[in-house]
Design an enzyme around this catalytic site. Structure first.
Site, PDB file in Angstrom:
ATOM      1  N   GLU A 249       0.931  -1.219   0.092  1.00 28.90           N
ATOM      2  CA  GLU A 249       0.081   0.054  -0.154  1.00 28.90           C
ATOM      3  C   GLU A 249       1.004   1.282   0.042  1.00 28.90           C
ATOM      4  OE1 GLU A 249      -2.489   0.133   3.277  1.00 28.90           O
ATOM      5  OE2 GLU A 249      -3.213  -2.093   2.878  1.00 28.90           O
ATOM      6  N   LYS A 251       2.226   4.314   1.502  1.00 30.24           N
ATOM      7  CA  LYS A 251       2.569   4.920   2.928  1.00 30.24           C
ATOM      8  C   LYS A 251       2.350   6.409   3.013  1.00 30.24           C
ATOM      9  CE  LYS A 251       5.242   4.347   7.187  1.00 30.24           C
ATOM     10  NZ  LYS A 251       5.115   5.826   7.856  1.00 30.24           N
ATOM     11  N   ARG A 256      -2.392   9.390  11.972  1.00 32.12           N
ATOM     12  CA  ARG A 256      -3.279   8.095  11.877  1.00 32.12           C
ATOM     13  C   ARG A 256      -4.398   8.348  12.845  1.00 32.12           C
ATOM     14  NH1 ARG A 256      -0.323   2.563  12.997  1.00 32.12           N
ATOM     15  NH2 ARG A 256      -2.255   1.192  12.941  1.00 32.12           N
ATOM     16  N   ARG A 271      -3.388   8.203  17.575  1.00 32.49           N
ATOM     17  CA  ARG A 271      -2.438   7.083  17.888  1.00 32.49           C
ATOM     18  C   ARG A 271      -2.073   6.768  19.380  1.00 32.49           C
ATOM     19  NH1 ARG A 271       3.083   5.240  15.440  1.00 32.49           N
ATOM     20  NH2 ARG A 271       3.295   4.546  17.571  1.00 32.49           N
ATOM     21  N   GLU A 301      -5.404   7.167   7.610  1.00 37.51           N
ATOM     22  CA  GLU A 301      -4.372   8.426   7.766  1.00 37.51           C
ATOM     23  C   GLU A 301      -5.009   9.565   7.017  1.00 37.51           C
ATOM     24  OE1 GLU A 301      -1.607   7.553   9.090  1.00 37.51           O
ATOM     25  OE2 GLU A 301      -0.087   8.842   8.384  1.00 37.51           O
ATOM     26  N   PHE A 340      -7.174   2.102   5.791  1.00 41.62           N
ATOM     27  CA  PHE A 340      -6.281   1.020   5.643  1.00 41.62           C
ATOM     28  C   PHE A 340      -6.607  -0.075   6.311  1.00 41.62           C
ATOM     29  CE2 PHE A 340      -3.381   3.843   8.400  1.00 41.62           C
ATOM     30  CZ  PHE A 340      -3.686   3.029   9.415  1.00 41.62           C
ATOM     31  N   ARG A 417       4.374  -4.506  17.235  1.00 34.13           N
ATOM     32  CA  ARG A 417       5.258  -4.024  16.061  1.00 34.13           C
ATOM     33  C   ARG A 417       5.856  -5.225  15.591  1.00 34.13           C
ATOM     34  NH1 ARG A 417       7.307   0.490  14.105  1.00 34.13           N
ATOM     35  NH2 ARG A 417       7.067   1.891  16.061  1.00 34.13           N
ATOM     36  N   LYS A 423       7.415  -1.360   6.618  1.00 33.72           N
ATOM     37  CA  LYS A 423       7.505  -0.180   6.000  1.00 33.72           C
ATOM     38  C   LYS A 423       8.833  -0.278   5.203  1.00 33.72           C
ATOM     39  CE  LYS A 423       8.710   2.189  10.098  1.00 33.72           C
ATOM     40  NZ  LYS A 423       8.320   3.309  11.134  1.00 33.72           N
TER      41      LYS A 423
END
Ligand code: ATP
Length: 584
Positions: A249, A251, A256, A271, A301, A340, A417, A423
């Protein structure tokens, strides 16, 4: 229950540097409490009356707290002001003055938890022109009946800075120890990750045990901890890691937002779980209009756009973070949301479904519009397709790409994470590392042109395993005059007389801060350093990781709390990524 019993526990927590000991002190306390008291005490231990995402805040300014202390102790405000300049912690000042108070009030009676909660609620709800006086009155009323240690923590609760070092991970450990076993810890943590409400999880555990906690579901109105991405230094490596096939996708570089869409109301969370609905009222209304389901939780986003709808750089959307003047900002800075992910649809928990299923539910659940869009996404099978997609992302002014795993197990991992999302940014091609989000833990007084100001800052990463902040650099570059002037306002309320216990540092700054403020920093490279404590001894004995030529980018990460800053593990994986980059 007497409030002094709780204050004594806070005092014992503050007195120990060991996380194991903290866990056992807390679990002993938790076992003895009524479920509803447990919930309240969990919030109080964080300097709050509610979970983090709850809008209301006690937030009394230090000066106001000190006026209450002056009133109760009979010590002149001017003397207290002097003490404050030296000490910085209203809690300690209250403690020492109450200890020296000649005589307690004749009508003094022991403070109960109930009375403390009642007055704190009054403080929180105080409104109107005389709200400051009211807050002072309610706090003074509590301080009148307090002993020294009780006073220390009352003053810290109302300012929101507890300084006891019991973070959410320690509380989760203690809950598992009190109500289950080590094996239950992941279920308890998941419940926290999908509700962001430690008090609620604690009460549920005390009432119904681990089974009740396993039954907790995602729900509109309870923000979910966000899932985060790892990094890799090239597209072929990303495809290798994703078994040759992944979704990619664009970025987008914006803010966010997690949108909780109810039947007739919408809440948007950052976030950091702050309520941002008033910053993006246009997005909130449009999401409700375009959503086909009664209820949904999505992430996207928010990006600023020009009048033709083209994406603008990140700085433009920050105008929407302001507290005041939002009506004008909404008009002047139009935004779009690029969705997303979907975490709940029509009451069904989507976090447990694989990525492709979530994406197709997301596509089915919304009618797209000018303002409500989906991220551009493609299934990628070869490095060439990936490179082309990356080129197109940059052409559209995006930061890079997000690769997402298509495996069976590609669930939405709240609060973690991992390599399910990877990313890859433009910067990775040019620099040896990604940017870092570092926490300020100290400052050095400036010299020459910077005399009388903070000239450099001591910066740290977060060690998720120990709950400590470990230093990685002394930062003195990238500050313009306006930023240098704004530093005391931004940092001084977090001054700590001594090194905060959760900070691991060999370098000694002139001033210590409680880890709170997060700044974005870039560096030439990560090197081994004998003076920094991040990952000390892991790559090389007696050396930690340090940043060479660190520079502030100008971006204060208001959207990140200290625990969301770059972690020791991320710094280690960037160190590895850098070695791979150097080799290639
Ligand atoms: P960064 O500082 O690079 O934004 P981060 O630490 O905030 O990183 P990461 O998990 O590393 O968070 O990167 C993901 C971030 O990228 C998300 O928090 C989100 O704000 C943003 N983002 C932009 N486009 C997408 C996308 N298509 N999918 C997921 N996240 C995206």
């Amino acid at each position: 229950m007497l409030y002094s019993e709780i204050a004594d526990v806070f005092d014992r927590l503050e007195g120990t540097g060991s996380r194991l000991e903290m866990t056992s002190i807390l679990s002993d306390l938790f076992r003895t409490l009524e479920p509803s008291s447990l919930r309240n005490i969990v919030y109080l231990s964080q300097g709050k009356l509610h979970p983090n995402f709850h809008g209301a805040e006690l937030g009394m300014a230090d000066k106001l707290v000190l006026r209450s202390v002056a009133f109760v102790s009979g010590v002149p405000e001017s003397r207290i002001d002097e003490l404050w300049k030296k000490e910085g912690d209203p809690g300690k000042i209250a403690e020492s003055l109450i200890k020296n108070r000649k005589q307690a009030s004749l009508f003094s009676e022991p403070l109960t938890l109930e009375k403390v909660l009642k007055n704190l609620t009054l403080i929180e709800n105080a409104e109107g022109k005389d709200s400051q006086d009211k807050k002072m009155k309610y706090l003074s009323n509590l301080l009148m009946d307090s002993g020294p240690v009780e006073a220390r923590y009352l003053c810290r609760i109302v300012t929101g800075r507890m300084r006891i070092g019991a973070g959410s991970m320690t509380i989760l450990d203690a809950l598992a120890e009190a109500f289950g076993t080590k094996a239950d810890r992941p279920d308890i943590e998941r419940a926290f990750n999908i509700t962001c409400d430690l008090g609620f999880v604690a009460e549920t555990l005390a009432l119904g045990g681990v089974d009740a906690v396993k039954d907790i579901k995602v729900a509109v109105g309870s923000p979910i901890k966000v899932m985060l991405a790892e990094r890799l230094p090239s597209i072929p490596l990303i495809l290798d890691r994703m078994e040759g096939r992944c979704a990619m996708e664009f970025k987008y570089d914006g803010i966010r937002v997690q949108a909780h869409i109810g039947k007739d109301s919408v809440k948007l969370y950052s976030r950091r779980l702050e309520d941002m609905t008033s910053n993006f009222p246009d997005i909130a209304a449009e999401l409700r209009r375009q959503c086909r389901a009664d209820e949904a939780i999505i992430e996207g986003e928010c990006v600023a756009v020009d009048p033709d709808g083209n994406m603008l750089p990140f700085q433009n959307v920050t105008h929407r973070r302001k507290k005041h003047g939002m009506d004008k900002a909404v008009e002047d800075y139009p935004v779009k949301i690029f969705m997303f992910d979907i975490l709940m649809a029509g009451g069904e928990d989507m976090t447990v479904r694989p990525f492709e299923e979530r994406r197709s539910v997301l596509e089915r659940t919304f009618d797209l519009s000018e303002m409500v869009k989906l991220t551009t996404m493609e299934i990628i099978n070869t490095p060439k397709e990936g490179e082309d997609f990356f080129g197109r992302a940059l052409g559209k002014k995006c930061e890079g790409i997000m690769a997402k795993s298509l495996s069976e197990g590609s669930v939405y991992r709240a609060g973690s994470r991992g390599f399910l999302w990877i990313k890859y940014k433009k910067d990775y091609e040019e620099a040896l590392t990604d940017s870092f989000d570092l926490v300020v833990v100290g400052a050095f007084y400036g010299r020459g042109k910077r005399a009388g100001k903070y000239g450099a800052l001591l910066m740290a990463v977060f060690d998720e395993e120990t709950g400590e902040y470990c230093t990685v650099c002394k930062l003195g570059t990238g500050f313009d005059d306006a930023f240098l002037d704004s530093m005391p306002d931004m940092l001084d309320e977090y001054i700590s007389e001594e090194r905060p216990r959760m900070v691991d540092a060999d370098m000694i700054p002139d001033v210590w801060f409680l880890p709170t403020v997060v700044l974005e920093v870039v560096a030439a490279e990560i090197s081994l350093s004998p003076i920094h404590t991040a990952a000390k001894g892991i790559v090389k004995e007696d050396a930690g990781l340090g940043l060479r030529f660190p520079r502030f980018t100008g971006r204060v990460r208001e959207d990140k709390g200290p625990e969301e800053c770059t972690t020791v593990n991320e710094a280690l994986s960037m160190f590895e990524m850098q070695s791979q980059n150097k080799e290639s």
